[in-house]
Design an enzyme around this catalytic site. Structure first.
Site, PDB file in Angstrom:
ATOM      1  N   GLY A 148      -6.621  -3.557   1.635  1.00 24.43           N
ATOM      2  CA  GLY A 148      -6.005  -3.268   2.931  1.00 24.43           C
ATOM      3  C   GLY A 148      -5.620  -1.806   3.011  1.00 24.43           C
ATOM      4  O   GLY A 148      -5.724  -1.054   2.038  1.00 24.43           O
ATOM      5  N   LEU A 149      -5.177  -1.397   4.162  1.00 22.87           N
ATOM      6  CA  LEU A 149      -4.789  -0.008   4.386  1.00 22.87           C
ATOM      7  C   LEU A 149      -3.600   0.388   3.510  1.00 22.87           C
ATOM      8  O   LEU A 149      -2.832  -0.458   3.054  1.00 22.87           O
ATOM      9  CB  LEU A 149      -4.417   0.206   5.851  1.00 22.87           C
ATOM     10  CG  LEU A 149      -5.551   0.142   6.887  1.00 22.87           C
ATOM     11  CD1 LEU A 149      -4.957   0.125   8.290  1.00 22.87           C
ATOM     12  CD2 LEU A 149      -6.510   1.313   6.717  1.00 22.87           C
ATOM     13  N   GLY A 161      -0.019   1.262   2.811  1.00 21.80           N
ATOM     14  CA  GLY A 161       1.180   0.831   3.520  1.00 21.80           C
ATOM     15  C   GLY A 161       1.125  -0.577   4.050  1.00 21.80           C
ATOM     16  O   GLY A 161       2.064  -1.034   4.714  1.00 21.80           O
ATOM     17  N   SER A 162       0.043  -1.302   3.764  1.00 22.79           N
ATOM     18  CA  SER A 162      -0.085  -2.671   4.277  1.00 22.79           C
ATOM     19  C   SER A 162       0.686  -3.689   3.447  1.00 22.79           C
ATOM     20  O   SER A 162       0.832  -4.844   3.862  1.00 22.79           O
ATOM     21  CB  SER A 162      -1.568  -3.080   4.352  1.00 22.79           C
ATOM     22  OG  SER A 162      -2.157  -3.063   3.062  1.00 22.79           O
ATOM     23  N   GLY A 163       1.160  -3.284   2.269  1.00 25.08           N
ATOM     24  CA  GLY A 163       1.941  -4.187   1.436  1.00 25.08           C
ATOM     25  C   GLY A 163       1.205  -4.731   0.231  1.00 25.08           C
ATOM     26  O   GLY A 163       1.632  -5.729  -0.362  1.00 25.08           O
ATOM     27  N   GLY A 172      -9.860  13.087   4.391  1.00 25.27           N
ATOM     28  CA  GLY A 172     -10.546  11.862   3.992  1.00 25.27           C
ATOM     29  C   GLY A 172      -9.598  10.708   3.752  1.00 25.27           C
ATOM     30  O   GLY A 172      -9.841   9.870   2.878  1.00 25.27           O
ATOM     31  N   SER A 176      -9.577   0.003  -1.627  1.00 21.53           N
ATOM     32  CA  SER A 176     -11.004  -0.348  -1.699  1.00 21.53           C
ATOM     33  C   SER A 176     -11.606  -0.417  -0.300  1.00 21.53           C
ATOM     34  O   SER A 176     -11.940  -1.504   0.176  1.00 21.53           O
ATOM     35  CB  SER A 176     -11.225  -1.653  -2.474  1.00 21.53           C
ATOM     36  OG  SER A 176     -10.283  -2.648  -2.171  1.00 21.53           O
TER      37      SER A 176
END
Length: 208
Positions: A32-33, A35-37, A160, A106
């Site tokens: 996940g991005l 800061g998504s946890g 990037g 990833s």
């Protein structure tokens, strides 16, 4: 690929190791991005497994860049190699009988897919890696920004950066998808319990 190398057999195999641990080795790959946890879930999941007497180990993307992957940057080719290395290490942990929790952005779908199915020597491990997709919006992740990276990326000080000037390719098929609720990330314990329920249903928390 190196030549003139041979596989050294061990007198204790995966079956014996799993029986000793009373669990089955697998990989929980959290993507996940920023800061998504992901790291929060990884830590909560590891703690909840520990309270159940199950042995896990976290492969955190940032932590690995302090050692195993410290020679890699964030160019596309470096990210490919980063995921490849983590996949190989995760494979070894799973073969050892541990529940390996890999927590990495990833961002590229093809790199994640390259880790699945796993192949350990001649044995397919295609049913031991489970994707957990932290489906949190960019707005939520950027608002949280626990490391201050989005602020730096928006200021042009990081190039990037995934989600800003580099893409994140969400999974097309994942075993578990965790979504925000009313603009908030679910509690770490609630998310961990959902993952544990999945592992229990698949029989990985007991040796059979």
């Amino acid at each position: 690929m190196s030549t003139n190398i041979f596989w050294q057999e061990s007198p204790i195999g995966k079956t014996e190791r799993q029986k000793l641990l009373n669990q089955k080795g697998c990989v929980v790959w959290i993507t996940g991005l920023s800061g998504s946890g992901k790291s929060t879930l990884a830590c909560s999941l590891s703690r909840e497994l520990y309270t159940r007497g199950k042995l896990s180990y976290i492969l955190d993307g940032d932590n690995l860049r302090h050692g195993l992957n410290k020679d890699l940057g964030f160019k596309a080719e470096d990210r490919v190699e980063n995921i490849r290395r983590v996949g190989e290490v995760a494979k070894l942990f799973a073969d050892a009988g541990l529940i390996c929790i890999a927590s990495l952005i990833s961002p590229y779908r093809k790199d994640r897919d390259a880790c699945k199915p796993f192949t350990f020597r001649l044995f397919s491990l295609k049913n031991i890696l489970f994707d957990v997709y932290m489906n949190m919006s960019l707005q939520l992740c950027e608002a949280r920004d626990p490391k201050g990276l989005y602020k730096l990326a928006r200021a042009g000080k990081i190039k990037g950066f995934t989600g800003i000037d580099d893409p994140y390719e969400s999974p097309l098929n994942c075993e578990i998808e965790l979504k925000e609720k009313e603009g908030e990330c679910p509690s770490p314990v609630a998310m961990a319990e959902e993952v544990i329920a999945y592992l229990e249903a698949k029989g990985f928390l007991q040796n059979q």
